[in-house]
Motif scaffolding. Sequence first.
Motif, PDB file in Angstrom:
ATOM      1  N   ARG A 102      56.859  51.935 -60.369  1.00 49.51           N
ATOM      2  CA  ARG A 102      57.225  52.104 -59.025  1.00 49.51           C
ATOM      3  C   ARG A 102      55.992  51.409 -57.918  1.00 49.51           C
ATOM      4  NH1 ARG A 102      60.313  54.618 -55.882  1.00 49.51           N
ATOM      5  NH2 ARG A 102      61.446  55.887 -57.596  1.00 49.51           N
ATOM      6  N   VAL A 103      56.560  50.184 -57.394  1.00 52.80           N
ATOM      7  CA  VAL A 103      55.793  49.464 -56.757  1.00 52.80           C
ATOM      8  C   VAL A 103      54.972  50.102 -55.521  1.00 52.80           C
ATOM      9  CG1 VAL A 103      55.475  47.081 -55.670  1.00 52.80           C
ATOM     10  CG2 VAL A 103      56.899  47.374 -57.735  1.00 52.80           C
ATOM     11  N   LYS A 104      53.616  49.966 -55.431  1.00 53.95           N
ATOM     12  CA  LYS A 104      52.921  50.365 -54.374  1.00 53.95           C
ATOM     13  C   LYS A 104      52.725  49.277 -53.172  1.00 53.95           C
ATOM     14  CE  LYS A 104      51.224  54.140 -54.290  1.00 53.95           C
ATOM     15  NZ  LYS A 104      51.460  55.234 -53.509  1.00 53.95           N
ATOM     16  N   LEU A 115      52.590  42.360 -58.278  1.00 54.41           N
ATOM     17  CA  LEU A 115      52.995  43.785 -58.153  1.00 54.41           C
ATOM     18  C   LEU A 115      51.673  44.727 -58.590  1.00 54.41           C
ATOM     19  CD1 LEU A 115      53.474  45.362 -61.068  1.00 54.41           C
ATOM     20  CD2 LEU A 115      55.481  43.580 -60.584  1.00 54.41           C
ATOM     21  N   GLY A 151      51.349  49.139 -58.927  1.00 55.65           N
ATOM     22  CA  GLY A 151      51.956  50.362 -58.849  1.00 55.65           C
ATOM     23  C   GLY A 151      51.772  51.621 -59.985  1.00 55.65           C
ATOM     24  N   GLU A 196      48.121  53.975 -63.406  1.00 52.81           N
ATOM     25  CA  GLU A 196      48.124  52.808 -62.161  1.00 52.81           C
ATOM     26  C   GLU A 196      47.638  51.785 -62.919  1.00 52.81           C
ATOM     27  OE1 GLU A 196      45.271  54.348 -59.381  1.00 52.81           O
ATOM     28  OE2 GLU A 196      46.656  56.039 -58.779  1.00 52.81           O
ATOM     29  N   GLU A 213      61.249  48.383 -54.681  1.00 53.39           N
ATOM     30  CA  GLU A 213      60.703  49.643 -55.184  1.00 53.39           C
ATOM     31  C   GLU A 213      60.447  49.796 -56.586  1.00 53.39           C
ATOM     32  OE1 GLU A 213      62.304  51.929 -51.215  1.00 53.39           O
ATOM     33  OE2 GLU A 213      63.680  52.061 -53.052  1.00 53.39           O
ATOM     34  N   TRP A 221      45.202  49.551 -53.510  1.00 55.68           N
ATOM     35  CA  TRP A 221      46.675  48.696 -53.717  1.00 55.68           C
ATOM     36  C   TRP A 221      46.815  47.548 -53.173  1.00 55.68           C
ATOM     37  CZ3 TRP A 221      48.823  50.945 -57.676  1.00 55.68           C
ATOM     38  CH2 TRP A 221      48.725  52.327 -58.126  1.00 55.68           C
ATOM     39  N   GLY A 238      48.136  44.400 -55.666  1.00 54.55           N
ATOM     40  CA  GLY A 238      49.430  43.933 -55.738  1.00 54.55           C
ATOM     41  C   GLY A 238      49.450  42.558 -55.398  1.00 54.55           C
ATOM     42  N   LYS A 293      54.686  46.178 -48.695  1.00 56.40           N
ATOM     43  CA  LYS A 293      54.722  47.750 -49.238  1.00 56.40           C
ATOM     44  C   LYS A 293      56.002  48.386 -49.176  1.00 56.40           C
ATOM     45  CE  LYS A 293      50.689  49.857 -48.767  1.00 56.40           C
ATOM     46  NZ  LYS A 293      49.705  50.508 -48.468  1.00 56.40           N
TER      47      LYS A 293
END
Length: 308
Positions: free
Chosen positions: A34-36, A68, A70, A87, A100, A118, A122, A306
């Motif tokens: 799940r991408v942050k 990325l 997440g 993480e 997402e 993050w 990312g 984001k």
Amino acid sequence: MPKAVRYDGFGGIDVLRVDEVERPVPGAGQVLVRVKAAGINPSEAAIRTGAVAHIFPSTFPSGQGSDLAGIIEEVGAEVDGHSPGEEVIGFSNKRASHAELVLVEAGDLTRKPENVSWEVAGSLYVVGVTAWGAVHAVDPKEGETVVISGAAGGVGSLAVQLARRTGATVIGLASESNHKWLSSHSVIPVAYGDGVADRIRAAAPSGVDAFIDTHGNGYVDLALALGVAKERIDTIADFAAAAKHGVKTDGGAEAGPGAKVLAELAALIDDGRIEVPIASTYPLTQVREAYTELERRHTHGKIVLKPW
């Protein structure tokens, strides 16, 4: 349903859209993240326009993005060393990170250290591995002088810091608005534009030993005019000049195992030894606005998407 950036054919920023897509299911050796945060890069814009289709062919509809960071949601079979809730920092070679939820090969991930935000995590892969590869390609040493064009950009801002860590004197070419940041990182700032060769010679009276070009537009010719040997010149932006003059084009996948380099860079950031400047962040739904800013080519540091 999760959302992801898509486009149906080559074109400008206006071809980008955000679609609802099926939830990805991890296969053997894969994890679902799940991408942050996910960085954006000029190379993605070039792929989208079709300018590099001979190198990076596309099938449509196409996704977008490599960088990325997440939280792991699911792991597939044959995955060791990763578990849900972890993480992570990583990358996708499937043009899929602007979304997402993203499937990532387990070997393309490394753990995110606590002191790495993050946004930084990312946006680390493309610029980090490219800067790492470019600096290693010209191999600056203590007592030498290296010039870096585009020194305040995404790749350049990391390259100047990595080059300084070798003990070399670093001259950074950038607009005057970025000179204070360069000076604060022990880099000698020099304004680009007319007369730049004379300004470099004044800043490096003993000569220039190596040159990293992150911008293009004549800097390979400038490096040669300054007397830099071809094997000490690396460009990540002007491949025509590289082919013409026989200089290096290292930076990227050929730099080394991506996850290993990511882990090395993340540790340096975690300890405060290097930093990744963040220019701005946008929600995924404003991907067009993010690329509009990027393509002005005057950004100091990284632009980050984001998903929320």
